[in-house]
Design a protein around this motif. Sequence first.
Motif, PDB file in Angstrom:
ATOM      1  N   LEU A 150       0.805  -1.188   0.026  1.00 28.76           N
ATOM      2  CA  LEU A 150      -0.186   0.001  -0.190  1.00 28.76           C
ATOM      3  C   LEU A 150       0.820   1.434  -0.074  1.00 28.76           C
ATOM      4  O   LEU A 150       0.450   2.408  -0.283  1.00 28.76           O
ATOM      5  N   PHE A 195      -6.431   6.372   5.482  1.00 24.84           N
ATOM      6  CA  PHE A 195      -6.339   6.169   4.095  1.00 24.84           C
ATOM      7  C   PHE A 195      -6.878   7.245   3.179  1.00 24.84           C
ATOM      8  O   PHE A 195      -6.392   7.351   2.248  1.00 24.84           O
ATOM      9  N   ILE A 211      -1.289   2.631  -3.318  1.00 24.82           N
ATOM     10  CA  ILE A 211      -2.141   3.837  -2.995  1.00 24.82           C
ATOM     11  C   ILE A 211      -2.021   4.919  -4.145  1.00 24.82           C
ATOM     12  O   ILE A 211      -2.829   5.576  -4.330  1.00 24.82           O
ATOM     13  N   CYS A 233      -8.822  -0.169   0.483  1.00 22.17           N
ATOM     14  CA  CYS A 233      -7.539  -0.315   1.175  1.00 22.17           C
ATOM     15  C   CYS A 233      -7.941  -1.039   2.527  1.00 22.17           C
ATOM     16  O   CYS A 233      -6.998  -1.599   2.861  1.00 22.17           O
TER      17      CYS A 233
END
Length: 400
Positions: A150, A195, A211, A233
């Motif tokens: 991520l 997030f 991301i 996420c």
Amino acid sequence: MQQQNESNRGFSPFQFQPIEQTLQTFQWFSMMRANQPVYHDEQSHLWHVFRYEDVTKVVTDYSHFSSESIPGFSENSFLNGTVVAKDPPDHRKLRNLVNQAFTPRAVNHLSGRVTEIAQELIDGIKPAGTMDVISDIAFPFPAKVIAELLGVPDKDWDIFRRWASGGEGVGSEVSTEDNTAQGQQSMEENMYDFFSRLLAERRESPREDLISSLSVAEIDGERLSERELVSFCILLLAAGQETTKNLIANAMYLFTEYPEVAERLRQEPALMPAAIEEILRFLPPVWFTIRRATEDVQIGGQTIPANSIVMAWNSSANRDAAQFPDPDTFNIQRDPNRHLTFGHGIHFCIGAPLARLEGKVILPMLLEQLKDIKRVPDVPINVRAGIVYVIQSLPVTFSH
């Protein structure tokens, strides 16, 4: 009447219990496949499906068995609105997003870093000659890999680690305790804010991480909403971490239960991919799937009424002799091995490619670098048995 009494002695989801008690559940599965393959529990009003053929139908036939509007699964949980709780046509858009994240190229690109993370963890426990497989390896390894995937900054690792720990089985059960529910809601709100902020930062300063890709993602020319992106996420954190953690824990339990298998894999590491598939079949990280009947539907000679909640036991299907010869034997060369641990059809587990990669990386390293792995005697092994099958602690000794 005796059959019903026997049925009620079966599996009790969402409870902590000794591993021996949980493993006896496979005997219950065998009885249910033979006598009541489609069973209605009048107390809970749930329908249970046990045979391979019927479980496959439930998890595959989304027109009759929906993932939507299921209390505690696709409602009132963080899974609400995610790909695992959607039916077509909405499912397709979100699944395409999943496919962007988990292409073979994207997963294999991680292999070098996955190996580095595994080695760092092994180096950390080597000098002691003892470890708890769960807290020292099985939990931090996939959590660190997901953080890497991520693009979570190093400075945020501690809070990310707490979420990964607190998200253990998150969404797989519904608590009746208000304080637990409030704590869960607070954690999910914190994750959402985290997030959202990370996606905004990546839009301003993109990097080579997921991301950044998600922050500008489009599906069929349509930008995904902020909630869809953030929910994805959070789903990756839960699904990608939990599956691999339990795969590693179950593998190490089985290697200590069958030391001759561990030794053979040391001598023949090429057998590891097939061994991982047998570990997934024999002691799966995920034990059942929940669906809702969209209309009255016939299965296994029974009529399941519309809107009934159905538990499809892949852990039972994986021991069905009609599909797996000698199903209660742990055979790392089993071929074919069409287990249902990761599901089947459009809802095939999103974390499966990453879980397999991580298993193929770290398990050979553990067997090669740690010799004579044995469980610490007289320490009971407890599991939390629910949708996910979680060994709580697994202390072992080893030499190197």
